[in-house]
Design a protein around this motif. Structure first.
Motif, mmCIF file in Angstrom:
data_model
loop_
_atom_site.group_PDB
_atom_site.id
_atom_site.type_symbol
_atom_site.label_atom_id
_atom_site.label_comp_id
_atom_site.label_asym_id
_atom_site.label_seq_id
_atom_site.Cartn_x
_atom_site.Cartn_y
_atom_site.Cartn_z
ATOM 1 N N ILE A 117 0.739 -5.841 0.670
ATOM 2 C CA ILE A 117 -0.668 -6.201 0.500
ATOM 3 C C ILE A 117 -0.840 -7.380 -0.464
ATOM 4 O O ILE A 117 -1.948 -7.858 -0.662
ATOM 5 N N ASN B 272 -3.064 -12.872 -1.986
ATOM 6 C CA ASN B 272 -3.336 -11.839 -0.976
ATOM 7 C C ASN B 272 -2.629 -12.163 0.333
ATOM 8 O O ASN B 272 -3.105 -12.971 1.118
ATOM 9 N N ASP C 299 0.870 -1.179 0.000
ATOM 10 C CA ASP C 299 0.000 0.000 0.000
ATOM 11 C C ASP C 299 0.910 1.233 0.000
ATOM 12 O O ASP C 299 2.138 1.108 0.014
ATOM 13 N N ASP D 180 -0.143 -10.390 3.679
ATOM 14 C CA ASP D 180 0.391 -9.174 4.298
ATOM 15 C C ASP D 180 1.778 -9.422 4.889
ATOM 16 O O ASP D 180 2.413 -8.527 5.432
#
Ligand code: FAD
Ligand code: FAD
Ligand code: SF4
Ligand code: SF4
Ligand code: FES
Lengths: 453, 291
Positions: free
Chosen positions: A352, A370, A346, A372
């Motif tokens: 992200i 996806n 991000d 993190d």
């Protein structure tokens, strides 16, 4: 040939164990151990022994288990291997002793690792340990690094009457056994108790001592007047991840991740002050032992998803098959033949997602995973610190220390374990221990020869 | 405090490190002088230690702000920046620290470079002092520029004057010395005369600004990278720095690095890696960390 089936040790059920750090493989009960030992046909020429890097008298100790002479079995094992409770757990037996066992040709090999573990654990539980008469020789040795190589070397030197000081950079001894291999595979209590055995021999371990900085190798041989030095600093320098986004927040090496959990107790944050920094969707890049350990550790921090992203196939993975199976059972998701293209973030620099490319014809070629958190386990290299601060110490191009019969280019300075490398051998705990012991033998010979001149 | 430190294991020699002097420079900045003879003996300017105060603490890197071989002590100047450094404020003379490992990092390059400007800002003021002293003792012409937020935070002015041919003090609010940032006098001096080297130690943004100030003048500029660390031995990669495209580890290749090559933007982002966890830790510890 024996007809009973290979005894399987109880395991914690996958659902339960994926939420805690308790040891997964429970180990044999006495009944199971005796039954398993009974499967060994006591070969005239026991091939198993040729598969063991330290040549444990496997046939012999197994025979003693059938006789329930566990003390004798322990003594037999520890003639060759000082830490049976550790090796019985972490050795890649399927590639070593068990791969060579004749029973394996037609059926399943004898479960040598679990038997060895049983012998070690039984001894520990009954407070049994090796006893030695130590006659001091008046010589002094410094051991640098307290991983399996350093510990094994210290052990043999101490037994032979050399006064030994082990210098360890971290605040806890044990090397990878302490900061790398997770609790659920190797409980730290076991490492601690095996290290306590060294105490009985009078070995002193100085933690918080980075050699090359606090003292150089030259200082050890000079100012601090050690007669011999052993370098067992491992090869813990993490290889870098060469994709765009490798410096983003949420990307860390497996070593960092495992250290934050194993050494710093980050899983118990904030009671322990060190955060782990892992999020809810975690990708581990790589599929060796370290990657599998990281993925399984990550899973235990209760995220939503943990993925292993590996550019090759399951068959090509260097990790132990049993550990891959454990990881799959626990819920780690494997993406084979998948390359990491880039890590995206991000606008504040937090990961992200990860752009991946699958080489599988059936799958969509490019996709966004996806996540993190990205943990990379791409292997480690020689740490340059000792070489940089030790003039005259010969290393190869990649910085590994070169030795001849485990003595380095500096007389009296020996090296072993992962920081030296031998073509064709795996870097394993037992290999590190075996080089540590062989170096100790060389050091004793060196001390002897010096005394005569 | 001592009750926590119960890891008594005869073979494992972790000499406890006793604090023999505490000095408070301001409500948030304080000094410890600690008994650590072996570290004091080996320490060189520019090196640091990693401190783990007790069994449950983080490993915190701190620059060796001074060392005394005769007394066998090292001096640390600590700014309470978050939970761990805040807790360190509770330590008093006679208390002991569980683990101190060091010295770590490459020592600073010290020789007679000619004219050197030493810039220290905020928590960088103390760490730059041993470098300044060593440079002066090696014959450099030294100019120091030290910056503080406000007058009440100023410390060690005398020490800097002792080893500087010129000492410039700046405060953000102008309550003492010149008003403004350290980069202003830095730029003025560079414009006015020949300078051989600049050494800048402080928060990342300050070091980045200093490096940008010196870049047009082509003066070699050394900064000290305070990346987040765990082991400090080159094992975890947490402290990685992008140095003109090459990955270096601040703990073994640094902490001193060429300020014109360091990718500060990446570092500044990474410096915030644990911000949300730190908040959580402070919150949760209000209730239960005393257990
Ligand atoms: C996550 C992980 C899982 C693994 N799993 C297995 C497994 O299941 N089975 C197996 O057989 N092998 C496994 N391995 C490999 C095995 O752990 C290593 O091969 C082995 O530990 C090497 O031992 P060593 O003594 O050479 O070094 P290490 O174990 O790396 O120990 C070196 C020690 O030296 C210290 N040190 C380094 N530099 C200095 C210095 N300058 N001064 C003082 N001290 C210093 C380090 O802090 C460390 O404690 C695994 C490795 C990893 C990373
Ligand atoms: C080589 C080096 C030398 C340093 N010298 C000094 C010094 O002399 N005096 C001093 O006051 N501080 C020094 N620091 C910074 C100090 O280590 C951090 O302020 C401290 O770790 C913050 O911990 P905390 O829990 O109190 O704060 P946190 O709440 O954890 O963090 C506060 C700030 O410190 C940063 N930080 C957190 N953990 C670390 C870590 N392990 N390493 C580096 N930065 C971190 C965070 O990104 C954040 O910006 C040095 C750092 C390095 C790398
Ligand atoms: S040490 Fe390892 S290889 Fe040798 S017998 Fe034991 S488990 Fe097998
Ligand atoms: S090879 Fe297998 S069966 Fe034969 S002695 Fe060794 S363990 Fe027993
Ligand atoms: S702090 Fe771990 S590699 Fe530098």
């Amino acid at each position: 040939m024996s007809r009973i089936a290979r005894q399987h040790s109880a395991h914690l059920p996958p659902k339960t164990r994926a939420t805690n750090f308790k040891e997964v493989v429970c180990g044999y009960t006495e009944t199971e151990a005796v039954a398993e030992a009974g499967r060994c046909i006591q070969c005239k020429e026991p091939l198993c022994i040729t598969g063991c890097p330290v040549r444990i008298n496997i046939k012999g100790f197994i025979h003693l288990i059938t006789k329930k002479d566990y003390k004798g079995a322990y003594e037999t094992v520890t003639e060759a291997n000082l830490f049976p409770s550790i090796c019985g757990r972490v050795c890649p037996q399927e590639r070593q002793c068990e791969a060579a066992c004749v029973l394996g040709k037609k059926r399943e090999p004898v479960s040598i690792g679990l038997l060895e573990r049983f012998v070690g654990d039984t001894a520990r539980q009954s407070g049994r340990h090796q006893t030695h008469e130590i006659v001091s020789t008046g010589t002094r040795a410094a051991v640098v690094g307290s991983g399996p190589a350093g510990l094994a070397c210290a052990y043999d030197l101490a037994k032979a009457g050399v006064s030994v000081i082990v210098y360890e950079a971290l605040h806890m001894p044990g090397g990878v056994l302490t900061y790398g291999i997770p609790e659920f595979r190797l409980p730290k209590e076991i490492v601690r108790s095996e290290i306590d055995n060294l105490k009985r021999l009078g070995v002193v371990i100085k933690t918080n001592s980075v050699i090359g900085r606090l003292h150089t190798i030259e200082d050890l041989m000079g100012r601090l007047s050690f007669d011999v030095v052993f370098i067992g600093t491992g090869a813990g320098y993490p290889s870098t991840l060469n994709v765009s986004g490798a410096s983003l927040n949420g990307v860390m090496s497996a070593n960092e991740f495992l250290t934050r959990v194993n050494l710093m107790h980050g899983n118990d944050f904030p009671r322990y002050a060190t955060p782990v920094g892992a999020g809810k969707n975690i990708a581990v890049i790589g599929c060796g032992n370290t990657a599998i350990d990281s993925a399984r550790t990550a899973l235990r921090l209760s995220p939503d998803n943990v993925y292993i992203v590996y550019r090759r196939t399951l068959e090509e993975s260097p990790a132990r098959k049993e550990e891959i199976r454990h990881a799959m059972e626990e819920g780690v998701q494997f993406l084979f033949r998948t390359e990491t293209k880039e890590i995206i973030a991000d606008n504040e620099g937090w990961v992200i997602g990860m752009n991946c490319r699958s080489k599988d014809e059936a799958a969509a070629p490019d996709f966004l995973l996806n996540v993190d958190t990205v943990i990379y386990a791409l292997g480690t290299m020689a740490n340059p610190l000792i070489a940089r601060t030790t003039p005259g110490l010969k290393t190869d191009k990649a910085g590994y220390i070169e030795t001849e019969d485990l003595m380095t280019s500096i007389p009296g300075v020996f090296a072993g374990g992962d920081i030296t490398r031998t073509k064709g051998t795996f870097t394993t705990v037992i290999h590190a221990m075996s080089t540590g012991r062989r170096a100790a033998a060389g050091m004793l010979k060196y001390l002897e020869s010096r005394r005569q001149t | 405090m001592l009750a926590l430190k119960c890891r008594v294991n005869v073979i494992i020699v972790t000499a406890m490190f006793e604090i023999i002097r505490v000095e408070n420079f301001s409500p948030s900045t304080f000094l410890w002088e600690v008994i650590a003879p072996e570290i004091a003996q080996a320490a060189r300017p520019g090196q640091f230690v990693i401190v783990r105060s007790d069994e449950r603490s983080e490993r915190i890197p701190l620059t060796i702000a001074d060392f005394n071989t005769d007394e066998g002590t090292i001096t640390l100047v600590i700014q309470a920046a978050g939970k761990s450094t805040d807790q360190m404020r509770a330590y008093r003379v006679g208390d002991s620290i569980l683990d101190i490992v060091g010295p770590l990092g490459e020592p600073s390059e010290i020789e007679n470079f000619g004219t050197v400007i030493v810039v220290g800002g905020g928590l960088g003021v103390a760490p730059v002092y041993p470098i300044l002293r060593a440079l002066k003792l090696h014959g450099c012409n030294t100019i120091s520029i030290i910056g503080f937020r406000t007058k009440s935070l100023v410390f060690w002015e005398g020490r800097f004057r002792d080893y500087s041919d010129e000492t410039i003090i700046v405060t953000d609010d102008g309550s003492y010395g010149q008003m403004g940032l350290v980069t202003q006098p830095l730029k003025e001096i560079l414009a006015a005369r020949h300078v051989d080297r600049v050494i800048a130690v402080g928060p990342l943004v300050m070091m980045r600004a200093a490096a940008e100030t010196t870049r047009p003048f082509g003066v070699r500029t050394i900064v000290s990278i305070n990346a987040i660390m765990v082991d400090g031995t080159g094992m975890c990669g947490s402290c990685r720095v992008n140095l003109a495209g090459e990955i270096k580890f601040a703990c073994i290749d640094g902490p001193d690095m060429d300020g014109h090559l360091v990718n500060f933007d990446e570092l500044i982002i990474r410096q915030r890696r644990f911000v949300k966890y730190e908040k959580q830790s402070i919150e949760m510890c209000k209730n239960r960390c005393q257990e």
